[in-house]
Design a protein around this motif. Structure first.
Motif, mmCIF file in Angstrom:
data_model
loop_
_atom_site.group_PDB
_atom_site.id
_atom_site.type_symbol
_atom_site.label_atom_id
_atom_site.label_comp_id
_atom_site.label_asym_id
_atom_site.label_seq_id
_atom_site.Cartn_x
_atom_site.Cartn_y
_atom_site.Cartn_z
ATOM 1 N N LEU A 31 0.922 -1.033 0.029
ATOM 2 C CA LEU A 31 0.055 0.084 -0.001
ATOM 3 C C LEU A 31 0.856 1.338 0.076
ATOM 4 N N GLU A 32 1.975 1.215 0.661
ATOM 5 C CA GLU A 32 2.841 2.472 0.956
ATOM 6 C C GLU A 32 3.564 2.617 -0.443
ATOM 7 N N ALA A 33 4.201 1.434 -1.056
ATOM 8 C CA ALA A 33 4.823 1.517 -2.413
ATOM 9 C C ALA A 33 3.870 1.959 -3.236
ATOM 10 N N ALA A 34 2.409 1.619 -3.255
ATOM 11 C CA ALA A 34 1.648 2.164 -4.330
ATOM 12 C C ALA A 34 1.223 3.585 -4.158
ATOM 13 N N LYS A 35 1.261 4.051 -3.087
ATOM 14 C CA LYS A 35 1.417 5.558 -2.533
ATOM 15 C C LYS A 35 2.368 6.301 -3.302
ATOM 16 N N GLU A 36 3.501 5.768 -2.969
ATOM 17 C CA GLU A 36 4.831 6.705 -3.663
ATOM 18 C C GLU A 36 4.816 6.541 -5.143
ATOM 19 N N LEU A 37 4.510 5.395 -5.535
ATOM 20 C CA LEU A 37 4.366 5.235 -7.250
ATOM 21 C C LEU A 37 3.496 6.139 -7.855
ATOM 22 N N ALA A 38 2.362 6.420 -6.978
ATOM 23 C CA ALA A 38 1.358 7.556 -7.654
ATOM 24 C C ALA A 38 1.827 8.688 -7.415
ATOM 25 N N SER A 39 2.663 8.930 -6.519
ATOM 26 C CA SER A 39 3.248 10.542 -6.482
ATOM 27 C C SER A 39 4.140 10.896 -7.739
ATOM 28 N N TYR A 40 4.223 9.845 -8.382
ATOM 29 C CA TYR A 40 5.291 10.237 -9.606
ATOM 30 C C TYR A 40 4.258 10.501 -10.896
ATOM 31 N N VAL A 41 3.138 10.305 -10.927
ATOM 32 C CA VAL A 41 2.305 10.559 -12.052
ATOM 33 C C VAL A 41 1.465 11.733 -11.847
ATOM 34 N N SER A 42 2.010 12.846 -12.901
ATOM 35 C CA SER A 42 1.281 14.154 -12.773
ATOM 36 C C SER A 42 -0.095 14.003 -13.202
ATOM 37 N N GLU A 43 -0.572 15.158 -13.038
ATOM 38 C CA GLU A 43 -2.220 15.327 -13.475
ATOM 39 C C GLU A 43 -2.177 15.287 -14.835
ATOM 40 N N GLU A 44 -1.081 15.968 -15.411
ATOM 41 C CA GLU A 44 -1.222 15.858 -16.948
ATOM 42 C C GLU A 44 -0.891 14.717 -17.651
ATOM 43 N N GLU A 45 -0.082 13.977 -16.928
ATOM 44 C CA GLU A 45 -0.144 12.310 -17.341
ATOM 45 C C GLU A 45 -1.390 11.632 -17.333
ATOM 46 N N LEU A 46 -1.892 11.774 -16.016
ATOM 47 C CA LEU A 46 -3.113 11.074 -16.009
ATOM 48 C C LEU A 46 -4.142 11.335 -16.875
ATOM 49 N N ALA A 47 -4.180 12.709 -17.138
ATOM 50 C CA ALA A 47 -5.248 13.452 -18.424
ATOM 51 C C ALA A 47 -5.009 12.533 -19.597
ATOM 52 N N GLU A 48 -3.620 12.537 -19.997
ATOM 53 C CA GLU A 48 -3.418 11.665 -21.252
ATOM 54 C C GLU A 48 -3.292 10.249 -21.086
ATOM 55 N N GLY A 49 -3.959 9.616 -20.098
ATOM 56 C CA GLY A 49 -4.188 8.303 -19.734
ATOM 57 C C GLY A 49 -3.111 7.311 -19.291
ATOM 58 N N ARG A 50 -2.223 8.111 -18.830
ATOM 59 C CA ARG A 50 -0.890 7.371 -18.328
ATOM 60 C C ARG A 50 -1.053 6.948 -16.820
ATOM 61 N N ILE A 51 -0.843 5.668 -16.403
ATOM 62 C CA ILE A 51 -0.885 5.572 -15.063
ATOM 63 C C ILE A 51 0.189 5.297 -14.326
ATOM 64 N N TYR A 52 1.522 5.180 -15.094
ATOM 65 C CA TYR A 52 2.675 4.822 -14.566
ATOM 66 C C TYR A 52 3.747 6.023 -14.851
ATOM 67 N N PRO A 53 4.468 6.330 -14.004
ATOM 68 C CA PRO A 53 5.637 7.180 -14.487
ATOM 69 C C PRO A 53 6.235 6.791 -15.679
ATOM 70 N N SER A 54 7.220 7.731 -16.179
ATOM 71 C CA SER A 54 8.137 7.289 -17.464
ATOM 72 C C SER A 54 9.182 6.332 -16.858
ATOM 73 N N ILE A 55 9.330 5.440 -17.583
ATOM 74 C CA ILE A 55 10.525 4.375 -17.229
ATOM 75 C C ILE A 55 11.877 5.013 -17.233
ATOM 76 N N ALA A 56 12.154 6.353 -17.362
ATOM 77 C CA ALA A 56 13.306 7.038 -17.294
ATOM 78 C C ALA A 56 13.643 7.453 -15.759
ATOM 79 N N LYS A 57 12.228 7.207 -15.120
ATOM 80 C CA LYS A 57 12.379 7.520 -13.554
ATOM 81 C C LYS A 57 12.774 6.183 -12.717
ATOM 82 N N LEU A 58 12.649 5.024 -13.349
ATOM 83 C CA LEU A 58 12.565 3.925 -12.818
ATOM 84 C C LEU A 58 13.534 3.876 -11.400
ATOM 85 N N ARG A 59 14.742 4.316 -11.652
ATOM 86 C CA ARG A 59 15.843 4.222 -10.598
ATOM 87 C C ARG A 59 15.444 4.855 -9.614
#
Length: 130
Positions: A31-59
């Motif tokens: 649950l904490e991991a999901a909250k952390e992951l969600a904090s990396y997706v911007s409102e703009e990205e959500l509006a574009e239909g993206r639910i995950y951050p860019s793979i460039a941010k993986l590390r």
């Protein structure tokens, strides 16, 4: 579409739990991991239909998921590493593998002179009928 759990969640949860010697991996970690992951997706990205951050941010995401998981382990009394690191993100970063490779010198194979005797490999290939 994506592999959010396999790419962004499981590695960070496992690493965070391992780094602090957690005796268990509980649902709260995820649950904490999901909250952390969600904090990396911007409102703009959500509006574009993206639910995950860019793979460039993986590390970065992996480090912070691991740090949040580790903090959760301490909060729940499951971490065995003592003393607790003062800066969990820095501690996790120090534990992470850095895939750094030195430069490789490529050598072009030299051409064999016509009068050079065959190598052992060449002899074996001929003997085997190759």
């Amino acid at each position: 579409p994506g592999q959010g759990n396999n790419v962004f969640i499981f590695p960070g949860v496992g690493f965070g739990a391992w780094a602090v010697g957690s005796t268990q991996v509980l649902d709260e970690f995820f649950l904490e991991a999901a909250k952390e992951l969600a904090s990396y997706v911007s409102e703009e990205e959500l509006a574009e239909g993206r639910i995950y951050p860019s793979i460039a941010k993986l590390r970065e995401v992996s480090r912070n998921v691991a740090a949040r998981t580790a903090e959760c382990a301490y909060a729940m009394g499951l971490a065995t590493l003592e003393p607790k690191p003062g800066n969990m993100r820095d501690f996790i970063e120090q534990q992470m593998y850095e895939p750094a490779y030195g430069e490789i010198d490529y050598v072009t194979p030299r051409k064999k002179a016509p009068d050079e005797p065959p190598t052992l490999d060449e002899k074996m290939s001929r003997a085997m009928g190759a």
